[in-house]
Design an enzyme around this catalytic site. Structure first.
Site, PDB file in Angstrom:
ATOM      1  N   LYS A  49       0.802  -1.217   0.000  1.00  0.00           N
ATOM      2  CA  LYS A  49       0.000   0.000   0.000  1.00  0.00           C
ATOM      3  C   LYS A  49       0.841   1.277   0.000  1.00  0.00           C
ATOM      4  O   LYS A  49       0.531   2.257   0.670  1.00  0.00           O
ATOM      5  CB  LYS A  49      -0.984   0.016   1.184  1.00  0.00           C
ATOM      6  N   HIS A 110       6.713  -7.370  -2.518  1.00  0.00           N
ATOM      7  CA  HIS A 110       6.590  -6.653  -1.246  1.00  0.00           C
ATOM      8  C   HIS A 110       7.630  -7.173  -0.243  1.00  0.00           C
ATOM      9  O   HIS A 110       7.586  -6.810   0.928  1.00  0.00           O
ATOM     10  CB  HIS A 110       5.196  -6.845  -0.651  1.00  0.00           C
ATOM     11  N   SER A 140      -3.670   3.022   5.136  1.00  0.00           N
ATOM     12  CA  SER A 140      -4.031   2.349   3.887  1.00  0.00           C
ATOM     13  C   SER A 140      -3.979   0.829   4.049  1.00  0.00           C
ATOM     14  O   SER A 140      -4.852   0.102   3.561  1.00  0.00           O
ATOM     15  CB  SER A 140      -3.090   2.802   2.767  1.00  0.00           C
TER      16      SER A 140
END
Length: 296
Positions: A49, A110, A140
C-alpha cells in the site's frame, strides 16, 4: 464462482527469517528464494500500500510509449507478476506466470530487502523502490487488510497500530522495510522514490523513472502518462483497480484504490495515538535520515 469463494480463506502468518509471511508464501519459500531473474528484468519493490500499482502502470506505459490500449491488454497483476504470490490451486503463482513471459519483465515484490532473491543483485537488475510515510501507509494497509480476504483479520484500528509498530503484520516491519532498501540504494543502484513526491509532482517523478530506465519519450507522452496514471483514472480503470477478483478483494468493504492522498492519517489518529506513535517512530528511525513527509 461459488466454489472459488470457499477456497479463499484468511491465511495465517508464518515467519521466514523473522518476517511474517502468509503461509502459502512461507510454504513455497525455497522456490521463491531460488528464482533467477534475467538481467533485463525490472523489480518494483514496496511495503504494501505504498504506490505499487501506480508505479507498475507508469513503468508499463513508459515501456509502451504511453500507449493506453497496449496497457489494457490484461489486468496489472498479469502484466507485472507478483513474485512471491502463491495461491492454492487452481490459482496461479507469480513464479508460474513469470515462466510464461519473455524478459524483460516487470516484477512486483513486497519482500523486504533481505528476503529478495539474491540473483536480483547478482544480475544487477534495476530496482525501483517506493516508500510512503508510515502514518498514511498504516492507514491504507489497515483498510486493505479489511477488504483483502486472504490476509489476517485486522481487528479494530486501536489494536492495529501496535501491531504495525511491532512489525506483526504480513511482510513485517515497515521500519525495517524502508530502511533496508534505503541503506542499499547506492550500492545496488536502486531508484528510491517517495509516494509524497509522486503526488506532489507526478511529472517530475515519471521523468525520473524514465531516465532510470534509459528510456526517452516525448513531453507529450509524459503528459499522457501523468494523466492516465492519475488516481481518478486508475481507480476507474478495470486493468488497474483489481475489480476482476472480487473473491479476494471485497471492494464493498473498502475499495482497492481508496483515497490515494497524503495526510489521511489525520482522520484516524487520536491525539494520544499520535503521541505514542511519534515517540516510537523517533526511536525506530533514529539510525537513519530518510526524508519522509506526512503532509505536502
Amino acid at each position: 464462482m461459488e466454489k472459488a469463494n470457499h477456497s479463499i480463506t484468511r491465511f495465517p502468518l508464518i515467519p521466514i527469517r523473522g518476517v511474517p509471511l502468509m503461509n502459502h508464501i512461507a510454504n513455497n519459500w525455497d522456490d521463491i528464494w531460488a528464482f533467477r531473474p534475467d538481467p533485463s528484468d525490472l523489480l518494483i519493490a514496496t511495503y504494501p500500500k505504498a504506490g505499487t500499482t501506480w508505479t507498475q502502470e507508469i513503468v508499463d506505459l513508459l515501456l509502451h510509449n504511453g500507449d493506453a490500449e497496449a496497457c489494457r491488454r490484461a489486468p496489472i497483476y498479469l502484466r507485472s507478476p507478483f513474485l512471491e504470490l502463491f495461491f492454492p490451486p487452481p490459482s496461479h503463482s507469480g513464479l508460474d506466470l513469470l515462466k510464461t513471459m519473455d524478459p524483460p519483465r516487470i516484477i512486483k515484490t513486497h519482500l523486504p530487502f533481505q528476503l529478495v532473491p539474491p540473483a536480483f543483485w547478482e544480475n544487477k537488475c534495476k530496482t525501483i523502490y517506493v516508500a510512503r510515510n508510515a502514518k498514511d501507509n498504516m492507514v491504507s494497509y489497515y483498510h486493505f487488510d479489511r477488504m483483502n480476504l486472504t490476509q489476517p483479520e485486522p481487528g479494530p484500528w486501536e489494536g492495529y497500530m501496535p501491531k504495525f509498530m511491532r512489525g506483526e503484520l504480513a511482510l513485517g516491519s515497515w521500519y525495517d522495510h524502508v530502511k533496508g532498501y534505503w541503506l542499499e540504494r547506492e550500492k545496488k543502484n536502486i531508484l528510491y522514490l517517495f509516494y509524497e513526491d509522486m503526488k506532489e509532482n507526478p511529472r517530475r517523478e515519471v521523468e525520473r523513472i524514465m531516465r532510470y530506465l534509459d528510456l526517452s519519450v516525448s513531453d507529450e507522452v509524459i503528459s499522457r502518462i501523468v494523466e492516465l496514471t492519475s488516481f481518478k483514472n486508475m481507480k476507474e480503470n478495470p486493468m488497474t483497480n483489481y475489480s476482476f477478483i472480487p473473491e479476494i478483494f471485497d471492494q464493498t468493504i473498502s475499495p482497492f484504490m481508496r483515497k490515494g492522498i497524503v495526510g489521511d492519517w489525520r482522520n484516524h489518529f487520536t491525539p494520544e495515538q499520535l503521541k505514542t506513535f511519534d515517540e516510537d517512530y523517533e526511536k525506530q528511525m533514529k539510525d537513519v535520515n530518510i526524508p519522509f513527509r506526512t503532509n505536502i
